[in-house]
Every structure is written in structure tokens, then in C-alpha cells.
Write a protein that holds these residues in place. Structure first.
Motif, mmCIF file in Angstrom:
data_model
loop_
_atom_site.group_PDB
_atom_site.id
_atom_site.type_symbol
_atom_site.label_atom_id
_atom_site.label_comp_id
_atom_site.label_asym_id
_atom_site.label_seq_id
_atom_site.Cartn_x
_atom_site.Cartn_y
_atom_site.Cartn_z
ATOM 1 N N GLU A 79 0.855 -1.179 0.000
ATOM 2 C CA GLU A 79 0.000 0.000 0.000
ATOM 3 C C GLU A 79 0.898 1.238 0.000
ATOM 4 O OE1 GLU A 79 -2.858 -0.105 3.135
ATOM 5 O OE2 GLU A 79 -4.072 -1.632 2.131
ATOM 6 N N PRO A 80 0.337 2.448 -0.184
ATOM 7 C CA PRO A 80 1.178 3.659 -0.162
ATOM 8 C C PRO A 80 2.004 3.771 1.121
ATOM 9 C CG PRO A 80 -0.984 4.192 -1.016
ATOM 10 C CD PRO A 80 -1.059 2.767 -0.539
ATOM 11 N N PHE A 81 3.257 4.220 0.954
ATOM 12 C CA PHE A 81 4.181 4.401 2.069
ATOM 13 C C PHE A 81 4.047 5.816 2.624
ATOM 14 C CE2 PHE A 81 5.952 0.934 -0.287
ATOM 15 C CZ PHE A 81 6.695 0.180 0.589
ATOM 16 N N SER A 82 4.117 5.953 3.919
ATOM 17 C CA SER A 82 4.297 7.263 4.545
ATOM 18 C C SER A 82 5.763 7.416 4.912
ATOM 19 C CB SER A 82 3.419 7.405 5.791
ATOM 20 O OG SER A 82 3.782 6.452 6.771
ATOM 21 N N VAL A 83 6.313 8.600 4.695
ATOM 22 C CA VAL A 83 7.741 8.869 4.911
ATOM 23 C C VAL A 83 7.882 9.989 5.935
ATOM 24 C CG1 VAL A 83 9.940 9.415 3.800
ATOM 25 C CG2 VAL A 83 8.144 8.240 2.505
ATOM 26 N N ALA A 84 8.778 9.800 6.886
ATOM 27 C CA ALA A 84 9.097 10.830 7.873
ATOM 28 C C ALA A 84 10.609 10.928 7.993
ATOM 29 C CB ALA A 84 8.465 10.511 9.220
ATOM 30 N N VAL A 85 11.126 12.139 7.928
ATOM 31 C CA VAL A 85 12.571 12.385 8.024
ATOM 32 C C VAL A 85 12.837 13.219 9.266
ATOM 33 C CG1 VAL A 85 14.605 13.356 6.888
ATOM 34 C CG2 VAL A 85 12.805 12.287 5.522
ATOM 35 N N PHE A 118 2.745 -0.236 -4.776
ATOM 36 C CA PHE A 118 3.079 -0.965 -5.995
ATOM 37 C C PHE A 118 3.111 -2.460 -5.709
ATOM 38 C CE2 PHE A 118 7.005 -0.153 -3.789
ATOM 39 C CZ PHE A 118 7.774 -1.296 -3.980
ATOM 40 N N VAL A 119 3.155 -3.231 -6.803
ATOM 41 C CA VAL A 119 3.281 -4.684 -6.728
ATOM 42 C C VAL A 119 4.742 -5.038 -6.941
ATOM 43 C CG1 VAL A 119 2.572 -6.894 -7.698
ATOM 44 C CG2 VAL A 119 0.938 -5.003 -7.588
ATOM 45 N N LEU A 178 12.789 1.155 -7.675
ATOM 46 C CA LEU A 178 13.262 2.426 -7.143
ATOM 47 C C LEU A 178 12.065 3.316 -6.829
ATOM 48 C CD1 LEU A 178 15.809 4.127 -6.514
ATOM 49 C CD2 LEU A 178 15.610 5.062 -8.835
ATOM 50 N N MET A 179 11.970 3.733 -5.588
ATOM 51 C CA MET A 179 10.881 4.600 -5.148
ATOM 52 C C MET A 179 11.414 6.012 -4.956
ATOM 53 S SD MET A 179 8.987 2.137 -2.341
ATOM 54 C CE MET A 179 10.370 2.223 -1.212
ATOM 55 N N ARG A 180 10.658 6.998 -5.450
ATOM 56 C CA ARG A 180 11.054 8.406 -5.334
ATOM 57 C C ARG A 180 9.953 9.192 -4.634
ATOM 58 N NH1 ARG A 180 13.019 7.173 -10.610
ATOM 59 N NH2 ARG A 180 15.290 7.508 -10.802
ATOM 60 N N ALA A 181 10.400 10.131 -3.806
ATOM 61 C CA ALA A 181 9.454 10.975 -3.078
ATOM 62 C C ALA A 181 10.105 12.306 -2.764
ATOM 63 C CB ALA A 181 8.988 10.301 -1.793
ATOM 64 N N SER A 182 9.265 13.315 -2.530
ATOM 65 C CA SER A 182 9.729 14.631 -2.116
ATOM 66 C C SER A 182 9.227 14.891 -0.706
ATOM 67 C CB SER A 182 9.209 15.710 -3.080
ATOM 68 O OG SER A 182 9.621 16.995 -2.648
ATOM 69 N N VAL A 183 10.156 15.117 0.188
ATOM 70 C CA VAL A 183 9.828 15.372 1.595
ATOM 71 C C VAL A 183 9.974 16.860 1.856
ATOM 72 C CG1 VAL A 183 10.422 14.854 3.983
ATOM 73 C CG2 VAL A 183 10.621 13.077 2.237
ATOM 74 N N SER A 184 8.970 17.466 2.456
ATOM 75 C CA SER A 184 9.020 18.902 2.704
ATOM 76 C C SER A 184 8.408 19.217 4.060
ATOM 77 C CB SER A 184 8.267 19.676 1.610
ATOM 78 O OG SER A 184 6.906 19.274 1.568
ATOM 79 N N THR A 185 8.764 20.372 4.584
ATOM 80 C CA THR A 185 8.218 20.851 5.844
ATOM 81 C C THR A 185 7.962 22.338 5.715
ATOM 82 O OG1 THR A 185 8.569 21.029 8.215
ATOM 83 C CG2 THR A 185 10.489 21.314 6.836
ATOM 84 N N VAL A 196 1.370 -4.435 3.839
ATOM 85 C CA VAL A 196 1.725 -5.301 2.711
ATOM 86 C C VAL A 196 0.978 -6.618 2.808
ATOM 87 C CG1 VAL A 196 3.722 -6.228 3.940
ATOM 88 C CG2 VAL A 196 3.669 -6.328 1.441
ATOM 89 N N ARG A 197 0.654 -7.157 1.644
ATOM 90 C CA ARG A 197 0.107 -8.509 1.528
ATOM 91 C C ARG A 197 1.094 -9.349 0.735
ATOM 92 N NH1 ARG A 197 -5.977 -8.360 -0.566
ATOM 93 N NH2 ARG A 197 -5.792 -10.555 0.019
ATOM 94 N N VAL A 198 1.174 -10.616 1.085
ATOM 95 C CA VAL A 198 2.129 -11.519 0.448
ATOM 96 C C VAL A 198 1.355 -12.601 -0.296
ATOM 97 C CG1 VAL A 198 4.112 -13.035 0.784
ATOM 98 C CG2 VAL A 198 3.767 -11.070 2.303
ATOM 99 N N LYS A 199 1.766 -12.837 -1.537
ATOM 100 C CA LYS A 199 1.160 -13.900 -2.338
ATOM 101 C C LYS A 199 2.138 -15.050 -2.455
ATOM 102 C CE LYS A 199 -0.797 -14.907 -6.881
ATOM 103 N NZ LYS A 199 -1.095 -14.382 -8.244
#
Length: 242
Positions: A116-122, A137-138, A146-153, A187-190
Motif C-alpha cells: 500500500e502507499p508508504f508514509s515517509v518521515a525524516v 506498488f506490486v 526504485l521509489m522516489r518521493a519529495s519530503v518537505s516541511t 503489505v500482503r504476500v502472495k
């Protein structure tokens, strides 16, 4: 001729009427019969507890056997994560933007992960720097994504005085500003034709340092040799987290 005397057929009369002949005693004392012991409630509780323990141990044994069979058939391994790159597009006490790339690797050849969608904390030394998210993603077998994200405050208005002091102190360190990145998702595992229920996982990456230059608006954050990402199950029971 001799006369014979015959006994009288009449019953003998007690010559002493004041002492009558005692009558036979017809009273019989009661026979002692011990009362059967009453069934106690405690005995029933003990029997129920014994049966409950037996059933519980049987279920644990069956679960252990099933787990051994699954392990032999599929040889499951947890996914692994690593920080590929982390770069500040801007860093100051007004606003902070961090472009983050994390590699997720599935080492299994028989298991597929459904994230499921990831939450990111820095954060840095306990001071929160910003939040972000990765899309779900599957994760196919033997695959690296490769996962990309923009973290802002929002900047200083989101930080207290102690956090600001920690960040300023970290910027003065020789190795740069230490960073800690935390990911959280379900996460679910198949496995073959069978899917598990959703399970929470938490990924913690540390050992990352960022050198921020005052003369430049962008600065790279590099991971040293001690950088590691640990994956742990995350289970929430009411208000408690495990």
C-alpha cells in the motif's frame, strides 16, 4: 393301671402380674449410608482449563507444522530497502525540501509483495524535518524497484526551539547533519495461489549524513558505511503498537 399327666395346652400365666413378660423389640436402628460427595464447581473449571490448554497446544503445533511446510516449499525472505540518494533542493529554517530515492528489493523467487502507499518521515537527532509519501506498488519476484518521493516541511513554524537548536548543532558537525528516514506501510504476500492478510511493516534507515552549504541552495545527503535499513513488522492492537 397308671394314670398319665398331660401338659395343659393353655399358655402359662405369669404369677407376678407386676412384672409382665417383655414384648419383642420391633425398632430397628437406621442403616448409615454415606452421602455421595457433591460435585464442586472448581473441578469443572479445572477440566475446562485442561481442555483449553490441550486445544491451544494442538493449534500451536499445527501452526508450527504448517509454517515448516511453507518454509520448505517457498523459502521466504523479508524484503530489503536501501537509500539510493537523498538531496536537499532547499534547506533552511523557513522551508526544507528533500528529494529522496529508496531501492526496494524482493529476494524471493516464489513470493510477491503487494504494498500500500508508504508514509515517509525524516528527522535529525529527534528533530522532525518533514513528511512525504511513496505510491503503493506490486513487487514482483527477484525484482528491485526504485521509489522516489519529495519530503518537505513548513519550516520554523513547525519546529520548537529545541528542534531548531538540534538542527543548527547538526549542521556544524564535521560529518554533516545526521538523518533518519522512517517508512511505514501495509503489505500482503502472495505465495502460489494463496494471499495473506495485510500486515504492517516499518522501515527505519539511519547512518545518513547531509552536508549543507550556506552558499548553495542544493546539497547532497550521502550514506556512509554504517547506513542500514531495518525492516520490522508493525502491529497495532487498539492503542498499543508492536
Amino acid at each position: 393301671m397308671t394314670d398319665r399327666v398331660y401338659p395343659s395346652s393353655k399358655p402359662s400365666v405369669n404369677p407376678n402380674p407386676s412384672n409382665p413378660t417383655p414384648k419383642p423389640n420391633l425398632y430397628r436402628p437406621p442403616v448409615y449410608r454415606p452421602t455421595p460427595p457433591k460435585r464442586r464447581r472448581g473441578n469443572r473449571c479445572c477440566i475446562c482449563c485442561i481442555w483449553f490448554i490441550i486445544v491451544l497446544l494442538s493449534l500451536i503445533l499445527l501452526a508450527a507444522i504448517a509454517a515448516c511446510i511453507m518454509y520448505v516449499l517457498y523459502r521466504p525472505h523479508p524484503p530489503s530497502f536501501s537509500v539510493s540518494s537523498a538531496r536537499f533542493s532547499s534547506f533552511n529554517l523557513t522551508s526544507t525540501h528533500l528529494n529522496l530515492s529508496i531501492s526496494a528489493r524482493n529476494p524471493n523467487k516464489n513470493l510477491v509483495f503487494f504494498y500500500e502507499p508508504f508514509s515517509v518521515a525524516v528527522s535529525s537527532d529527534g528533530a522532525h524535518l518533514g513528511d512525504g509519501s511513496f505510491t503503493g506498488f506490486v513487487h514482483e519476484t527477484k525484482n528491485t524497484t526504485l521509489m522516489r518521493a519529495s519530503v518537505s516541511t513548513g519550516g520554523a513554524q513547525d519546529l520548537d526551539s529545541d528542534s531548531i537548536k538540534k538542527i543548527e548543532s547538526g549542521l556544524k558537525k564535521k560529518n554533516g547533519l545526521p538523518l533518519e528516514i522512517r517508512l511505514q506501510t501495509k503489505v500482503r504476500v502472495k505465495m502460489g495461489g494463496w494471499k495473506t492478510k495485510k500486515v504492517g511493516i516499518r522501515v527505519t534507515c539511519d547512518g545518513i549524513s547531509a552536508s549543507v552549504s550556506k552558499s548553495k541552495s542544493t546539497a547532497a545527503a550521502s550514506a556512509d558505511g554504517n547506513a542500514k535499513c531495518k525492516v520490522k513488522l508493525w502491529i497495532k492492537i487498539w492503542k498499543w503498537e508492536v
